[in-house]
Design a protein around this motif. Structure first.
Motif, mmCIF file in Angstrom:
data_model
loop_
_atom_site.group_PDB
_atom_site.id
_atom_site.type_symbol
_atom_site.label_atom_id
_atom_site.label_comp_id
_atom_site.label_asym_id
_atom_site.label_seq_id
_atom_site.Cartn_x
_atom_site.Cartn_y
_atom_site.Cartn_z
ATOM 1 N N GLY A 197 -17.919 -5.021 -1.701
ATOM 2 C CA GLY A 197 -18.614 -4.489 -2.746
ATOM 3 C C GLY A 197 -17.607 -3.893 -3.780
ATOM 4 N N GLY A 198 -18.047 -3.013 -4.610
ATOM 5 C CA GLY A 198 -17.474 -2.495 -5.347
ATOM 6 C C GLY A 198 -17.032 -0.977 -5.184
ATOM 7 N N ASN A 199 -16.482 -0.630 -3.654
ATOM 8 C CA ASN A 199 -16.326 0.428 -3.078
ATOM 9 C C ASN A 199 -14.887 0.852 -3.542
ATOM 10 O OD1 ASN A 199 -18.534 1.963 -1.594
ATOM 11 N ND2 ASN A 199 -18.697 -0.339 -1.178
ATOM 12 N N PHE A 200 -14.059 -0.036 -3.941
ATOM 13 C CA PHE A 200 -12.648 0.221 -4.054
ATOM 14 C C PHE A 200 -12.081 0.240 -5.309
ATOM 15 C CE2 PHE A 200 -14.262 -1.712 -0.044
ATOM 16 C CZ PHE A 200 -13.742 -0.797 0.851
ATOM 17 N N GLY A 201 -12.853 -0.069 -6.155
ATOM 18 C CA GLY A 201 -12.293 -0.215 -7.496
ATOM 19 C C GLY A 201 -12.867 -1.254 -8.464
ATOM 20 N N ILE A 202 -12.518 -1.269 -9.746
ATOM 21 C CA ILE A 202 -13.221 -2.341 -10.688
ATOM 22 C C ILE A 202 -12.345 -3.578 -10.588
ATOM 23 C CG2 ILE A 202 -14.310 -2.763 -12.815
ATOM 24 C CD1 ILE A 202 -14.412 0.491 -13.002
ATOM 25 N N VAL A 203 -12.834 -4.745 -10.344
ATOM 26 C CA VAL A 203 -11.956 -5.859 -10.331
ATOM 27 C C VAL A 203 -12.261 -6.324 -11.634
ATOM 28 C CG1 VAL A 203 -11.581 -8.351 -9.470
ATOM 29 C CG2 VAL A 203 -12.280 -6.278 -7.874
ATOM 30 N N THR A 204 -11.116 -6.562 -12.354
ATOM 31 C CA THR A 204 -11.224 -6.898 -13.760
ATOM 32 C C THR A 204 -11.125 -8.807 -13.902
ATOM 33 O OG1 THR A 204 -9.065 -6.611 -13.980
ATOM 34 C CG2 THR A 204 -10.503 -5.035 -14.737
ATOM 35 N N SER A 205 -10.564 -9.248 -12.999
ATOM 36 C CA SER A 205 -10.244 -10.786 -12.829
ATOM 37 C C SER A 205 -10.119 -11.188 -11.386
ATOM 38 C CB SER A 205 -8.819 -11.084 -13.719
ATOM 39 O OG SER A 205 -7.798 -11.004 -12.905
ATOM 40 N N PHE A 206 -10.736 -12.283 -11.410
ATOM 41 C CA PHE A 206 -10.768 -13.116 -9.860
ATOM 42 C C PHE A 206 -10.139 -14.405 -10.137
ATOM 43 C CE2 PHE A 206 -14.401 -10.394 -10.569
ATOM 44 C CZ PHE A 206 -14.599 -9.852 -9.161
ATOM 45 N N THR A 207 -9.115 -14.865 -9.149
ATOM 46 C CA THR A 207 -8.659 -16.304 -9.261
ATOM 47 C C THR A 207 -9.028 -16.793 -7.772
ATOM 48 O OG1 THR A 207 -6.811 -15.505 -10.297
ATOM 49 C CG2 THR A 207 -6.560 -17.554 -9.203
ATOM 50 N N PHE A 208 -9.949 -17.976 -8.045
ATOM 51 C CA PHE A 208 -10.622 -18.777 -7.128
ATOM 52 C C PHE A 208 -9.785 -20.046 -6.829
ATOM 53 C CE2 PHE A 208 -14.106 -16.308 -9.014
ATOM 54 C CZ PHE A 208 -14.450 -15.564 -8.107
ATOM 55 N N GLN A 209 -9.897 -20.684 -5.342
ATOM 56 C CA GLN A 209 -9.688 -21.813 -5.198
ATOM 57 C C GLN A 209 -10.927 -22.822 -5.258
ATOM 58 O OE1 GLN A 209 -6.189 -23.028 -4.120
ATOM 59 N NE2 GLN A 209 -7.457 -24.826 -4.980
ATOM 60 N N ALA A 210 -10.810 -23.899 -6.187
ATOM 61 C CA ALA A 210 -12.082 -24.626 -6.397
ATOM 62 C C ALA A 210 -12.041 -25.772 -5.414
ATOM 63 C CB ALA A 210 -12.023 -24.819 -7.783
ATOM 64 N N ARG A 211 -13.051 -26.588 -5.598
ATOM 65 C CA ARG A 211 -13.527 -27.486 -4.456
ATOM 66 C C ARG A 211 -13.789 -28.996 -5.252
ATOM 67 N NH1 ARG A 211 -12.021 -26.589 0.958
ATOM 68 N NH2 ARG A 211 -12.912 -24.565 1.618
ATOM 69 N N ARG A 212 -13.418 -29.961 -4.769
ATOM 70 C CA ARG A 212 -13.956 -30.966 -5.493
ATOM 71 C C ARG A 212 -15.400 -31.430 -5.131
ATOM 72 N NH1 ARG A 212 -11.353 -33.219 -9.759
ATOM 73 N NH2 ARG A 212 -9.011 -32.978 -9.487
ATOM 74 N N ILE A 213 -16.249 -31.249 -6.239
ATOM 75 C CA ILE A 213 -17.577 -31.759 -6.018
ATOM 76 C C ILE A 213 -18.154 -32.061 -7.277
ATOM 77 C CG2 ILE A 213 -18.606 -29.507 -6.117
ATOM 78 C CD1 ILE A 213 -20.213 -30.199 -3.916
#
Length: 473
Positions: A197-213
């Protein structure tokens, strides 16, 4: 407040406004009333100031201002948590909803997403490249809260949770410092934010691995009479116990509202709906594999068939309109056994027309990831049961009015907790728990001690506490 204190407060206000690119909204600002609202109309928060952030530097400035003023910090991406965590009374609301960049790299099949983006925006951006990041089942919710709390959607049995696809993040810590986290950089923080959750800081950007679908998948959309609820739940349970990892769906038991696109003869009926998808590429095989779900009883409605992946994720959006006052709770079911199903069926019989019960069947890839690999440790439950009820509270003491109005939710939750010998829950769907610390500890299980140690290192003063809180013990 003396003259010196007033002068200091004015100086701090001015410093904040100078440090931030976005708007700084104090109560006298003309946009204050509109910006302070959250999705759940049960809550009427009045923050001391709203900082509408445009970038990570704005977020840092807002956190530093809160520290100087000794004020609590709330964070809002899209503001959809049912417990109203997207704002606060008398504190600093860090509003990241204007941070909306989405950058897809089709070559590496990765996507970098700013923290104010909705799940639907991620879906639309990735689908133009034939890709998808597993999200929830409603497109309006924010990707930030979804990811930090886990992220269960229609790809959970095929590919796992949203947080399982996070490969890097940028975040602002409790002291305002900006850091990057990944498996090789600030690895403990990276572990913690995948489900913590948001317990450790404010995440300003996320980088995800996407899937083919996509862009076309096989949609599972069925509706049965609520009289068949036990038969449907037992049939769905047995169906997914036969290792059908391509299939993920949610079951909802509710009274049909007057929606224009539904047949008029269904309006007002209490029904069991199955909504989800088959992730296989061959539509004919997907149809064949889904056939048992279409024969659990006599369906009132059968809309199974090929559907656009993006459209599939918009079908439940109308069930979460802005400002809807709702009270809800949820609980993991270690097994969806016959006694649990009987309790659910009895609850359905006594549910008011404004209530909805949901069963999310879990398992598959979500359960195959070791509980210690991410902070999201609650992976071995067979189902999640969610209870929600619309309430119309009085303007004053809204939370207490909601409790009085929602005795059904609390009664059903208590019955299942006694049967399961646990109050562990999906914290993205946790409501106004009577003993939140017990619920949080039960949910994280063996991961709680490690999370608490990380909290103590990075947020010893518990600045980020307006959430399902992990204590810095």
């Amino acid at each position: 407040m003396n003259d010196r204190s007033l002068l200091l407060e004015e100086e701090n206000r001015f410093a904040l406004e100078q440090a931030v690119v976005g708007d700084v909204v104090f109560p006298e600002h003309p946009e204050y009333e509109a910006r302070r609202k959250v999705w759940n109309g049960l809550f009427d928060p009045k923050p001391a100031v709203i900082v509408v952030c445009q970038n990570a530097d704005d977020v840092s400035a807002a956190v530093q201002y809160a520290n100087r003023q000794g004020l609590p910090v709330a964070v809002r991406g899209r503001g959809h948590h049912i417990a109203g965590y997207g704002s606060c009374d008398g504190g600093v609301l860090v509003d990241t909803s204007a941070m909306r960049d989405v950058l897809v790299d089709a070559t590496t099949q990765t996507v970098k997403v700013a923290c104010g983006v909705s799940a639907g925006e991620v879906i639309r951006a990735t689908q133009t490249h034939g890709l998808a990041v597993p999200t929830g089942d409603v497109s309006k919710v924010g990707i930030a809260g979804l990811t930090l709390g886990g992220g269960m959607g229609y790809l959970r049995r095929k590919y796992g949770l949203t947080c399982d696809h996070l490969i890097e993040a940028e975040m602002v810590l409790a002291n305002g410092q900006q850091v990057r986290v990944s498996a090789t950089e600030n690895a403990e923080l990276f572990w913690a934010i995948r489900g913590g959750g948001g317990n450790f800081g404010i995440v300003t950007s996320f980088t995800f691995q996407a899937r083919r679908i996509g862009p076309t998948v096989y949609g599972i959309r069925l509706m049965y009479s609520a009289a068949d609820v036990e038969t449907v739940l037992q049939g769905c349970r047995e169906y997914l116990r036969t290792d059908r990892a391509d299939v993920s769906f949610n079951i909802a038991i509710h009274t049909i509202p007057p929606l224009p696109h539904l047949p008029q003869h269904l309006i007002g009926q209490k029904v069991v709906s199955i909504n989800g998808m088959h992730a296989g590429e061959d539509m004919e095989l997907a149809a064949l594999d889904s056939e048992p779900l279409r024969k659990l009883a006599t369906p009132l409605l059968d809309l199974c068939g090929p559907i656009d992946y993006t459209d599939l994720h918009t079908h439940l959006d109308e069930q979460v309109p802005e400002g809807m006052p709702a009270y809800g709770r949820s609980i993991y079911l270690s097994t969806l056994d016959d006694p649990s199903i009987a309790t659910i069926a009895q609850a359905v019989d006594t549910a008011p027309p404004t209530a909805m019960a949901m069963v999310w069947l879990l398992g598959g890839r979500m359960a195959e990831v070791p509980a210690s690999e991410t902070a999201f440790g609650a992976r071995d439950a067979e189902a999640l049961f969610i209870m929600e009820e619309l309430v119309i509270p009085e303007p004053s003491d809204a939370v207490q009015k909601a409790r009085v109005s929602s005795a059904w939710v609390d009664h059903v939750h208590r019955s299942l907790a006694e049967e399961q010998l646990s109050v562990a829950t999906y914290l993205n769907m946790a409501g106004l728990e009577e003993q939140p610390e017990i619920v949080v500890r039960a949910t994280y299980g063996a991961n709680y001690a490690r999370l608490s140690a990380i909290k103590r290192e990075f947020d010893p003063d518990n600045v980020f506490r307006l959430n399902p809180n992990i204590l810095p013990e």
